[in-house]
Structures are given as structure tokens and as C-alpha cells.
Design a protein around this motif. Structure first.
Motif, PDB file in Angstrom:
ATOM      1  N   PRO A 103     -45.929  -4.739  13.786  1.00  6.11           N
ATOM      2  CA  PRO A 103     -46.419  -5.758  14.713  1.00  6.11           C
ATOM      3  C   PRO A 103     -46.224  -7.151  14.130  1.00  6.11           C
ATOM      4  CG  PRO A 103     -48.267  -4.658  13.624  1.00  6.11           C
ATOM      5  CD  PRO A 103     -47.012  -3.974  13.148  1.00  6.11           C
ATOM      6  N   ARG A 104     -45.756  -8.055  14.935  1.00  3.63           N
ATOM      7  CA  ARG A 104     -45.645  -9.445  14.532  1.00  3.63           C
ATOM      8  C   ARG A 104     -46.697 -10.197  15.351  1.00  3.63           C
ATOM      9  NH1 ARG A 104     -40.885 -10.156  11.516  1.00  3.63           N
ATOM     10  NH2 ARG A 104     -41.994 -12.030  10.893  1.00  3.63           N
ATOM     11  N   HIS A 105     -47.817 -10.450  14.672  1.00  2.00           N
ATOM     12  CA  HIS A 105     -48.999 -10.992  15.346  1.00  2.00           C
ATOM     13  C   HIS A 105     -48.830 -12.467  15.704  1.00  2.00           C
ATOM     14  CE1 HIS A 105     -51.373  -7.342  14.802  1.00  2.00           C
ATOM     15  NE2 HIS A 105     -50.889  -7.263  13.575  1.00  2.00           N
ATOM     16  N   ALA A 106     -49.761 -12.929  16.527  1.00  2.00           N
ATOM     17  CA  ALA A 106     -49.705 -14.325  16.974  1.00  2.00           C
ATOM     18  C   ALA A 106     -49.820 -15.294  15.794  1.00  2.00           C
ATOM     19  CB  ALA A 106     -50.806 -14.587  17.997  1.00  2.00           C
ATOM     20  N   ASP A 107     -50.499 -14.858  14.726  1.00  2.00           N
ATOM     21  CA  ASP A 107     -50.653 -15.744  13.564  1.00  2.00           C
ATOM     22  C   ASP A 107     -49.575 -15.497  12.497  1.00  2.00           C
ATOM     23  OD1 ASP A 107     -51.415 -13.273  12.555  1.00  2.00           O
ATOM     24  OD2 ASP A 107     -53.374 -13.949  11.800  1.00  2.00           O
ATOM     25  N   ASP A 108     -48.492 -14.851  12.888  1.00  2.00           N
ATOM     26  CA  ASP A 108     -47.403 -14.535  11.952  1.00  2.00           C
ATOM     27  C   ASP A 108     -46.914 -15.829  11.273  1.00  2.00           C
ATOM     28  OD1 ASP A 108     -44.969 -12.055  12.012  1.00  2.00           O
ATOM     29  OD2 ASP A 108     -44.640 -13.944  10.976  1.00  2.00           O
ATOM     30  N   PRO A 109     -46.868 -15.840   9.937  1.00  2.00           N
ATOM     31  CA  PRO A 109     -46.461 -17.072   9.251  1.00  2.00           C
ATOM     32  C   PRO A 109     -44.958 -17.372   9.373  1.00  2.00           C
ATOM     33  CG  PRO A 109     -46.853 -15.317   7.655  1.00  2.00           C
ATOM     34  CD  PRO A 109     -47.280 -14.782   9.002  1.00  2.00           C
ATOM     35  N   ARG A 110     -44.152 -16.360   9.664  1.00  2.00           N
ATOM     36  CA  ARG A 110     -42.694 -16.549   9.755  1.00  2.00           C
ATOM     37  C   ARG A 110     -42.148 -15.736  10.920  1.00  2.00           C
ATOM     38  NH1 ARG A 110     -44.228 -16.172   4.521  1.00  2.00           N
ATOM     39  NH2 ARG A 110     -43.468 -17.752   3.079  1.00  2.00           N
ATOM     40  N   PRO A 111     -42.517 -16.119  12.130  1.00  2.00           N
ATOM     41  CA  PRO A 111     -42.189 -15.256  13.279  1.00  2.00           C
ATOM     42  C   PRO A 111     -40.701 -15.073  13.555  1.00  2.00           C
ATOM     43  CG  PRO A 111     -43.089 -17.356  14.002  1.00  2.00           C
ATOM     44  CD  PRO A 111     -43.253 -17.315  12.517  1.00  2.00           C
ATOM     45  N   ARG A 112     -39.859 -15.929  13.018  1.00  2.00           N
ATOM     46  CA  ARG A 112     -38.424 -15.798  13.309  1.00  2.00           C
ATOM     47  C   ARG A 112     -37.667 -15.048  12.222  1.00  2.00           C
ATOM     48  NH1 ARG A 112     -36.727 -19.134  17.504  1.00  2.00           N
ATOM     49  NH2 ARG A 112     -34.627 -19.201  16.669  1.00  2.00           N
ATOM     50  N   GLU A 113     -38.381 -14.640  11.168  1.00  2.00           N
ATOM     51  CA  GLU A 113     -37.720 -13.957  10.049  1.00  2.00           C
ATOM     52  C   GLU A 113     -38.136 -12.494   9.995  1.00  2.00           C
ATOM     53  OE1 GLU A 113     -38.536 -15.949   6.370  1.00  2.00           O
ATOM     54  OE2 GLU A 113     -38.194 -17.927   7.254  1.00  2.00           O
ATOM     55  N   THR A 114     -37.285 -11.661   9.415  1.00  2.00           N
ATOM     56  CA  THR A 114     -37.681 -10.288   9.113  1.00  2.00           C
ATOM     57  C   THR A 114     -38.821 -10.318   8.087  1.00  2.00           C
ATOM     58  OG1 THR A 114     -36.956  -8.242   8.043  1.00  2.00           O
ATOM     59  CG2 THR A 114     -35.757 -10.220   7.467  1.00  2.00           C
ATOM     60  N   VAL A 115     -39.697  -9.333   8.138  1.00  3.53           N
ATOM     61  CA  VAL A 115     -40.820  -9.335   7.193  1.00  3.53           C
ATOM     62  C   VAL A 115     -40.366  -9.186   5.748  1.00  3.53           C
ATOM     63  CG1 VAL A 115     -42.558  -8.473   8.794  1.00  3.53           C
ATOM     64  CG2 VAL A 115     -41.184  -6.838   7.493  1.00  3.53           C
ATOM     65  N   TRP A 116     -39.175  -8.650   5.539  1.00  6.28           N
ATOM     66  CA  TRP A 116     -38.731  -8.391   4.167  1.00  6.28           C
ATOM     67  C   TRP A 116     -38.470  -9.682   3.395  1.00  6.28           C
ATOM     68  CZ3 TRP A 116     -40.136  -3.698   3.400  1.00  6.28           C
ATOM     69  CH2 TRP A 116     -40.052  -2.765   4.430  1.00  6.28           C
ATOM     70  N   THR A 117     -38.466 -10.821   4.078  1.00  2.18           N
ATOM     71  CA  THR A 117     -38.322 -12.100   3.376  1.00  2.18           C
ATOM     72  C   THR A 117     -39.676 -12.637   2.912  1.00  2.18           C
ATOM     73  OG1 THR A 117     -38.516 -13.446   5.383  1.00  2.18           O
ATOM     74  CG2 THR A 117     -36.296 -12.718   4.766  1.00  2.18           C
ATOM     75  N   TRP A 118     -40.761 -11.985   3.331  1.00  2.00           N
ATOM     76  CA  TRP A 118     -42.088 -12.468   2.951  1.00  2.00           C
ATOM     77  C   TRP A 118     -42.286 -12.279   1.446  1.00  2.00           C
ATOM     78  CZ3 TRP A 118     -46.585 -10.878   6.716  1.00  2.00           C
ATOM     79  CH2 TRP A 118     -46.248 -11.229   8.022  1.00  2.00           C
ATOM     80  N   PRO A 119     -43.102 -13.155   0.824  1.00  4.60           N
ATOM     81  CA  PRO A 119     -43.471 -12.914  -0.572  1.00  4.60           C
ATOM     82  C   PRO A 119     -44.185 -11.565  -0.690  1.00  4.60           C
ATOM     83  CG  PRO A 119     -44.145 -15.103   0.132  1.00  4.60           C
ATOM     84  CD  PRO A 119     -43.678 -14.378   1.362  1.00  4.60           C
ATOM     85  N   ARG A 120     -43.999 -10.909  -1.819  1.00  2.00           N
ATOM     86  CA  ARG A 120     -44.512  -9.553  -2.014  1.00  2.00           C
ATOM     87  C   ARG A 120     -46.005  -9.424  -1.668  1.00  2.00           C
ATOM     88  NH1 ARG A 120     -43.227  -4.937  -5.034  1.00  2.00           N
ATOM     89  NH2 ARG A 120     -41.220  -5.796  -5.582  1.00  2.00           N
ATOM     90  N   GLU A 121     -46.804 -10.381  -2.132  1.00  2.00           N
ATOM     91  CA  GLU A 121     -48.252 -10.279  -1.885  1.00  2.00           C
ATOM     92  C   GLU A 121     -48.579 -10.410  -0.405  1.00  2.00           C
ATOM     93  OE1 GLU A 121     -50.745  -9.294  -3.909  1.00  2.00           O
ATOM     94  OE2 GLU A 121     -49.026  -8.845  -5.216  1.00  2.00           O
ATOM     95  N   ALA A 122     -47.860 -11.291   0.273  1.00  2.00           N
ATOM     96  CA  ALA A 122     -48.091 -11.471   1.709  1.00  2.00           C
ATOM     97  C   ALA A 122     -47.699 -10.201   2.457  1.00  2.00           C
ATOM     98  CB  ALA A 122     -47.300 -12.666   2.227  1.00  2.00           C
ATOM     99  N   LEU A 123     -46.627  -9.589   2.018  1.00  2.00           N
ATOM    100  CA  LEU A 123     -46.157  -8.360   2.645  1.00  2.00           C
ATOM    101  C   LEU A 123     -47.194  -7.250   2.491  1.00  2.00           C
ATOM    102  CD1 LEU A 123     -43.523  -7.412   4.053  1.00  2.00           C
ATOM    103  CD2 LEU A 123     -42.790  -6.562   1.821  1.00  2.00           C
ATOM    104  N   ARG A 124     -47.715  -7.130   1.298  1.00  2.00           N
ATOM    105  CA  ARG A 124     -48.673  -6.067   1.017  1.00  2.00           C
ATOM    106  C   ARG A 124     -49.973  -6.271   1.788  1.00  2.00           C
ATOM    107  NH1 ARG A 124     -49.505  -1.914  -2.027  1.00  2.00           N
ATOM    108  NH2 ARG A 124     -47.440  -2.065  -2.919  1.00  2.00           N
TER     109      ARG A 124
END
Ligand SMILES: [Zn+2]
Length: 151
Positions: free
Chosen positions: A107-128
Motif C-alpha cells: 500500500p502506498r498511503h496518503a502520507d507516503d514520503p516518496r509517492p512517485r518512487e518504488t519503495v526500494w529506494t527508501w532508506p532501510r529504516e524507513a522501509l522496515r
């Protein structure tokens, strides 16, 4: 199958897997390890298959119906994330790390910090994400109940 495939091990555990949500026609549904996007689910094919194309089309369709059901349940489980659930759901069948067909339903929620990017670009801690064990257990129950109400 007697391999060291971690997803075959997950299949072997069946409903006793700690993140077990549901058993569907062709897959086991687990709460994803990563919960940066809350409600991230992983569907693991019940049978070890490396390439989806090895299955007959009807079986592939049945697996994708499992994916559809989980996405629908995720949207229903987070009704206030967007206008009518999370604004976006990402579907990923990668196999790059574990070559046993599995789908990430993210799910890509309304508060998604990077809505246009794949989640795999997120910093590890944010991903977890920072879900406590009790919150993970609550989320498993909520998603299971929502999945059972929707077919
Ligand atoms: Zn496997």
C-alpha cells in the motif's frame, strides 16, 4: 522440495508462520517483513516455481486472483489512508533475491514520503518501519478479518 529455499520453508510452516494472515487458493499470505508502508503483504506460491510462466494460464490467473483479494483487503483495512483507502497499491513479483514466485502487495498511503518512487529506494529504516510486535499482531488480525469479509 528439499532445498534451502526460504520461501519453501515459509510454505512448510503453513498457518504456524508467525506472520500468517491467510491461506488462499494458490498462496499463503504473510504480513511483510517491512512495514514502512503499513499493511505490506507478501503472497508466497504454495508450490516452488521459479517462473510464473511454468504454470498453466488458469493457475496463474488463480494466483493473481489471490493478489487481487489481498489488495482489496488492504484498501478496506485502511479506509482513512486516502479518499477510499490507500491512493495506490504497488504489485511486485520480483524473484531477484528469492527465486520462488511471490508477490509483494504494497500500500502506498496518503502520507507516503516518496509517492512517485518504488519503495526500494527508501532508506532501510524507513522501509522496515517501527511497528512493535503487538502492533504487527494486531495488523495481522485486522487484515485477516478484512480478507475473510471480502472475496
Ligand atoms: Zn521455494
Amino acid at each position: 522440495m528439499t532445498t534451502t529455499c526460504p520461501l519453501c520453508e515459509s510454505v512448510r510452516l503453513g498457518p504456524s508462520h508467525p506472520d500468517h494472515i491467510a491461506e488462499l487458493a494458490e498462496s499463503w499470505v504473510r504480513l511483510g517483513e517491512h512495514q514502512g508502508p503499513r499493511g505490506w503483504c507478501v503472497l508466497v506460491a504454495k508450490e516452488h516455481v521459479e517462473h510464473l510462466s511454468e504454470w498453466a494460464p488458469a493457475r496463474q490467473a488463480a494466483l493473481f486472483d489471490d493478489v487481487r483479494r489481498v489488495a482489496s483487503a488492504i484498501r478496506a483495512a485502511f479506509p482513512t489512508s486516502g479518499r477510499d483507502g490507500p491512493p495506490r497499491i504497488n504489485y511486485e513479483c520480483l524473484g531477484n533475491v528469492v527465486p520462488h514466485v511471490h508477490w509483494h502487495v504494497i500500500p502506498r498511503h496518503a502520507d507516503d514520503p516518496r509517492p512517485r518512487e518504488t519503495v526500494w529506494t527508501w532508506p532501510r529504516e524507513a522501509l522496515r518501519g517501527g511497528l512493535a510486535p503487538a502492533d504487527r499482531a494486531d495488523l495481522v488480525l485486522r487484515l485477516r478479518a478484512t480478507l475473510e469479509r471480502r472475496s
